[in-house]
Motif scaffolding. Structure first.
Motif, PDB file in Angstrom:
ATOM      1  N   ARG A   5       0.808  -1.211   0.000  1.00  0.00           N
ATOM      2  CA  ARG A   5       0.000   0.000   0.000  1.00  0.00           C
ATOM      3  C   ARG A   5       0.849   1.272   0.000  1.00  0.00           C
ATOM      4  NH1 ARG A   5      -4.342  -0.298   4.506  1.00  0.00           N
ATOM      5  NH2 ARG A   5      -2.969  -1.746   5.599  1.00  0.00           N
ATOM      6  N   ASP A  43      -3.305   6.363  -5.952  1.00  0.00           N
ATOM      7  CA  ASP A  43      -3.856   7.650  -6.392  1.00  0.00           C
ATOM      8  C   ASP A  43      -3.032   8.858  -5.969  1.00  0.00           C
ATOM      9  OD1 ASP A  43      -4.424   7.481  -3.700  1.00  0.00           O
ATOM     10  OD2 ASP A  43      -6.559   7.975  -3.890  1.00  0.00           O
ATOM     11  N   ARG A  44      -2.012   8.637  -5.163  1.00  0.00           N
ATOM     12  CA  ARG A  44      -1.099   9.726  -4.782  1.00  0.00           C
ATOM     13  C   ARG A  44       0.336   9.292  -5.103  1.00  0.00           C
ATOM     14  NH1 ARG A  44      -3.697   9.001   0.768  1.00  0.00           N
ATOM     15  NH2 ARG A  44      -4.200   7.143  -0.439  1.00  0.00           N
ATOM     16  N   LYS A  70      -4.825   3.862  -2.799  1.00  0.00           N
ATOM     17  CA  LYS A  70      -6.074   4.577  -2.502  1.00  0.00           C
ATOM     18  C   LYS A  70      -6.708   4.145  -1.184  1.00  0.00           C
ATOM     19  CE  LYS A  70      -8.833   1.408  -5.373  1.00  0.00           C
ATOM     20  NZ  LYS A  70      -9.670   1.297  -6.588  1.00  0.00           N
ATOM     21  N   SER A  71      -6.369   2.947  -0.721  1.00  0.00           N
ATOM     22  CA  SER A  71      -6.942   2.459   0.540  1.00  0.00           C
ATOM     23  C   SER A  71      -6.211   2.990   1.768  1.00  0.00           C
ATOM     24  CB  SER A  71      -6.903   0.924   0.569  1.00  0.00           C
ATOM     25  OG  SER A  71      -5.560   0.459   0.572  1.00  0.00           O
ATOM     26  N   LEU A  72      -5.082   3.635   1.548  1.00  0.00           N
ATOM     27  CA  LEU A  72      -4.269   4.120   2.663  1.00  0.00           C
ATOM     28  C   LEU A  72      -4.644   5.576   2.956  1.00  0.00           C
ATOM     29  CD1 LEU A  72      -2.056   2.893   4.437  1.00  0.00           C
ATOM     30  CD2 LEU A  72      -0.367   3.802   2.847  1.00  0.00           C
ATOM     31  N   LYS A  73      -5.167   5.799   4.140  1.00  0.00           N
ATOM     32  CA  LYS A  73      -5.672   7.126   4.506  1.00  0.00           C
ATOM     33  C   LYS A  73      -4.675   7.863   5.402  1.00  0.00           C
ATOM     34  CE  LYS A  73      -9.381   5.898   2.352  1.00  0.00           C
ATOM     35  NZ  LYS A  73      -9.615   6.410   0.979  1.00  0.00           N
ATOM     36  N   ASN A  74      -4.888   9.156   5.500  1.00  0.00           N
ATOM     37  CA  ASN A  74      -4.143  10.000   6.422  1.00  0.00           C
ATOM     38  C   ASN A  74      -2.633   9.889   6.241  1.00  0.00           C
ATOM     39  OD1 ASN A  74      -3.832  11.887   8.477  1.00  0.00           O
ATOM     40  ND2 ASN A  74      -3.692  10.296  10.062  1.00  0.00           N
ATOM     41  N   GLN A  76       0.751  11.856   5.381  1.00  0.00           N
ATOM     42  CA  GLN A  76       1.265  13.219   5.377  1.00  0.00           C
ATOM     43  C   GLN A  76       2.751  13.228   5.032  1.00  0.00           C
ATOM     44  OE1 GLN A  76      -0.127  15.798   8.679  1.00  0.00           O
ATOM     45  NE2 GLN A  76      -1.100  13.927   9.463  1.00  0.00           N
ATOM     46  N   ALA A  87      -0.951  17.062   4.324  1.00  0.00           N
ATOM     47  CA  ALA A  87      -1.602  15.939   3.648  1.00  0.00           C
ATOM     48  C   ALA A  87      -1.106  15.821   2.215  1.00  0.00           C
ATOM     49  CB  ALA A  87      -3.118  16.122   3.674  1.00  0.00           C
ATOM     50  N   SER A  89      -1.735  14.759  -1.687  1.00  0.00           N
ATOM     51  CA  SER A  89      -2.828  14.555  -2.627  1.00  0.00           C
ATOM     52  C   SER A  89      -2.278  14.650  -4.050  1.00  0.00           C
ATOM     53  CB  SER A  89      -3.928  15.607  -2.428  1.00  0.00           C
ATOM     54  OG  SER A  89      -3.415  16.908  -2.646  1.00  0.00           O
ATOM     55  N   HIS A 132       0.160   5.861   8.965  1.00  0.00           N
ATOM     56  CA  HIS A 132      -0.515   5.218  10.103  1.00  0.00           C
ATOM     57  C   HIS A 132      -0.051   5.833  11.420  1.00  0.00           C
ATOM     58  CE1 HIS A 132      -2.910   1.717   8.618  1.00  0.00           C
ATOM     59  NE2 HIS A 132      -2.226   1.996   7.536  1.00  0.00           N
TER      60      HIS A 132
END
Length: 358
Positions: A5, A43-44, A70-74, A76, A87, A89, A132
């Motif tokens: 990821r 996506d990033r 894309k499944s990995l959030k937050n 930075q 963040a 993007s 994470h």
């Protein structure tokens, strides 16, 4: 296979030996990876390519690519100018001198690190992340190589080993600098670590007749030839500035070269601050560039584990934290049976978060 990821790719010598001619092709290579179907779910993307070779005082030919699923959030990334995490993007691509790019730190080693060498691209490139809720530094490293096999045989440790030690300590001190609040870190790239050549040659030639050939015009050693005492005096080992031809080359591949790890000493001076997973792969350099001989070494240098993934002790603690269903850490070569140049790609990954390759 591992469904990573977060992917970090570190490249050295972008553009190759003929970088002035090939830099455009190298950039196309980066864009081909970025736009490939395999990376569609990331996506990033952050890409940094130091391709501005006309800036001789700062050019490192380093390239770093980071892909976030894309499944990995937050996620930075650190801005070294304002000293804040922001963040991530979109697709962020920086190619050229990289001057003014604040989400990475890059430096070419000072000239006095290798005063006998007229010009070098060696240096490091650093990025900083929160993944994470865990902060990490990822550092792309390229250290000095051995310019002459004969000089490498002169002392133990060699003068080249001393140069690498100075440069690596410099990188570690910069990463651990209190200016940016030190974090766990990974160093990965081409360290150019070599085996203790003098000790190895002494061992390999223990039962051989050794002949030292000097140039007619000076007392300078031109070649070292070791002949077997029996077996019709077959040449066991032949060493010149850019030649290291050992008769029984298979020793570097058998059992992943395990018998030779005792000569891999350069990391020992840094065990106070960095560590490494156990090496269970053969020396990563110098492989044949003949695509029909992907497992053969070239007779140019003594094979060695030049390409590594090192980490701070805190970083190692992080990747060894295992939850139910998670696999352990993988550390090995990629494409062991495929020709991809004189270095083999080394990968380290911890399912499902990291995969790091160079």
């Amino acid at each position: 296979m591992y469904k990573p990821r977060f992917v970090a790719l570190h490249f050295q010598e972008v553009g190759g030996k003929d970088y002035m001619m090939n830099m455009g092709h190298a950039q196309n290579f980066f864009w081909t990876i970025e736009s490939s179907s395999e990376m569609a779910d990331f996506d990033r993307v952050c890409v940094y390519v130091d391709s501005h070779f006309k800036a001789v005082d700062s050019f490192t030919a380093l390239g770093s690519m980071y892909f976030i699923h894309k499944s990995l959030k937050n996620i930075q990334q650190y801005d070294f100018n304002v000293k804040e995490f922001k963040a991530v993007s979109g697709h962020n691509k920086y190619v050229g001198s990289l001057e003014g790019v604040t989400t990475m730190e890059k430096e070419k080693f000072p000239k006095n690190f290798w005063p006998d060498f007229k010009w070098s691209r060696k240096g490091y490139m650093r990025t900083r992340w929160i993944i994470h809720n865990q902060g990490l530094d990822l550092v792309n490293v390229h250290l000095f190589h051995d310019a002459s096999n004969l000089i490498a045989c002169n002392a133990s440790p060699s003068v080249y080993s001393a140069n690498r030690k100075k440069a690596l300590r410099y990188v570690i001190n910069r990463v651990a600098d209190n200016s940016y609040s030190p974090l766990p870190f990974f160093l990965f790239g081409d360290f150019n670590f070599r085996l203790d050549t003098l000790s190895l040659v002494q061992n390999l030639s223990m039962s051989a007749d050794i002949q030292t050939v000097k140039k007619d015009s000076s007392n300078e050693v031109e070649k070292i030839i070791c002949e077997e005492k029996d077996n019709d005096h077959k040449v066991l080992l032949h060493i010149e500035t850019k030649l290291f031809a050992y008769l029984h080359q298979a020793v570097f591949r058998e059992n992943n070269g395990k018998e030779l790890l005792k000569y891999d000493k350069e990391i020992a001076a840094f065990h106070d601050v960095i560590t490494e997973e156990d090496i269970r792969f053969p020396p990563s350099y110098p492989y044949s560039e003949d695509y029909t001989k992907p497992t053969q070494y070239m007779n140019t240098r003594c094979p060695a584990w030049c390409d590594r993934i090192l980490m701070s002790h805190k970083a190692r603690d992080i990747i060894h934290q295992r939850e139910e269903g998670e696999s352990g850490v993988v550390y090995n070569t990629l494409g062991s049976n495929i020709c991809m140049g004189d270095h083999k790609v080394i990968r380290s990954l911890k399912h499902p978060i990291f995969i790091k390759m160079f």
